[in-house]
Design an enzyme around this catalytic site. Structure first.
Site, mmCIF file in Angstrom:
data_model
loop_
_atom_site.group_PDB
_atom_site.id
_atom_site.type_symbol
_atom_site.label_atom_id
_atom_site.label_comp_id
_atom_site.label_asym_id
_atom_site.label_seq_id
_atom_site.Cartn_x
_atom_site.Cartn_y
_atom_site.Cartn_z
ATOM 1 N N HIS A 233 0.447 5.645 1.044
ATOM 2 C CA HIS A 233 -0.072 6.816 1.622
ATOM 3 C C HIS A 233 0.553 8.049 1.119
ATOM 4 O O HIS A 233 1.984 7.970 0.978
ATOM 5 C CB HIS A 233 0.158 6.858 3.207
ATOM 6 C CG HIS A 233 -0.286 5.635 4.119
ATOM 7 N ND1 HIS A 233 -1.866 5.394 3.986
ATOM 8 C CD2 HIS A 233 0.269 4.710 4.640
ATOM 9 C CE1 HIS A 233 -1.937 4.101 4.861
ATOM 10 N NE2 HIS A 233 -0.678 3.879 5.239
ATOM 11 N N HIS B 7 0.667 -1.052 -0.099
ATOM 12 C CA HIS B 7 -0.084 0.021 0.020
ATOM 13 C C HIS B 7 0.902 1.151 -0.160
ATOM 14 O O HIS B 7 1.984 1.061 0.353
ATOM 15 C CB HIS B 7 -1.188 -0.107 1.394
ATOM 16 C CG HIS B 7 -0.272 0.308 2.640
ATOM 17 N ND1 HIS B 7 0.360 -0.885 3.166
ATOM 18 C CD2 HIS B 7 -0.477 1.284 3.340
ATOM 19 C CE1 HIS B 7 0.810 -0.320 4.425
ATOM 20 N NE2 HIS B 7 0.344 0.796 4.468
ATOM 21 N N TYR C 294 11.521 4.618 0.231
ATOM 22 C CA TYR C 294 10.549 4.842 -0.624
ATOM 23 C C TYR C 294 9.640 5.760 0.234
ATOM 24 O O TYR C 294 8.311 5.546 0.253
ATOM 25 C CB TYR C 294 9.577 3.682 -1.035
ATOM 26 C CG TYR C 294 10.532 2.589 -1.680
ATOM 27 C CD1 TYR C 294 11.289 2.861 -2.804
ATOM 28 C CD2 TYR C 294 10.778 1.481 -1.008
ATOM 29 C CE1 TYR C 294 12.097 1.835 -3.284
ATOM 30 C CE2 TYR C 294 11.621 0.604 -1.406
ATOM 31 C CZ TYR C 294 12.388 0.489 -2.677
ATOM 32 O OH TYR C 294 13.210 -0.342 -3.252
#
Length: 164
Positions: A61, A59, A135
């Site tokens: 954000h 996922h 990342y």
């Protein structure tokens, strides 16, 4: 269920985007490079400011601020997800069909969500401190003086013992 999105011209939004069945593919090559390229490509055609971002294996954000006269984050996500699907060299579905968004109300809300983003790799056990996750825009914000480099580190690490 009829989900209603809150579109606000010039809005600042927190997003969560999840992979299909939580497959851990986002930080693998070539997917991470395709994802970076997709963000850059969309930003050139549909401007947005990425206030903060973290990409985890299953996922991501991020916080975006849109131009004052623009509220269309859905098109941006459709384009980003579509490019990764088309060019990511994964033979199964990559994304959950939807994404989650929250309109940030004020500076306190923005700061709380930025902290959440940067601490997420630590929370999930990938690293011991946000600065170690490759990342993320955390190091960019350290360079800008917005966070100390050791923010969010585990205070129980041996090299931090006795330095409270």
């Amino acid at each position: 269920m009829h989900y209603r999105r809150h579109y606000l011209p010039g809005g600042c939004y927190f997003f969560t985007v999840v992979t299909h069945q939580r497959k851990p593919v986002l930080t693998e090559q070539p997917t991470i490079n395709v994802l970076r390229h997709a963000f850059q490509w969309v930003q050139k055609r549909h401007p947005l400011r990425i206030n903060a971002i973290v990409i985890l294996p299953d996922h991501l954000h991020c916080i975006w601020t849109l131009p004052e006269t623009d509220h269309d984050f859905s098109t941006r996500w459709r384009l980003i997800k579509g490019m990764v699907t088309k060019h990511g060299q994964i033979n199964t579905p990559i994304w959950q069909k939807r994404f989650w968004e929250h309109t940030l109300r004020d500076e306190h809300d923005l700061q709380a969500h930025t902290d959440y983003i940067y601490y997420n790799p630590v929370k999930h056990g990938y690293v011991l401190q946000p600065a170690d996750w490759p990342y993320s825009s955390f190091r960019r914000d350290v360079a800008r003086g917005l966070y100390p480099a050791d923010w969010g580190g585990n205070p129980l690490l041996p090299d931090n013992l006795g330095n409270e």
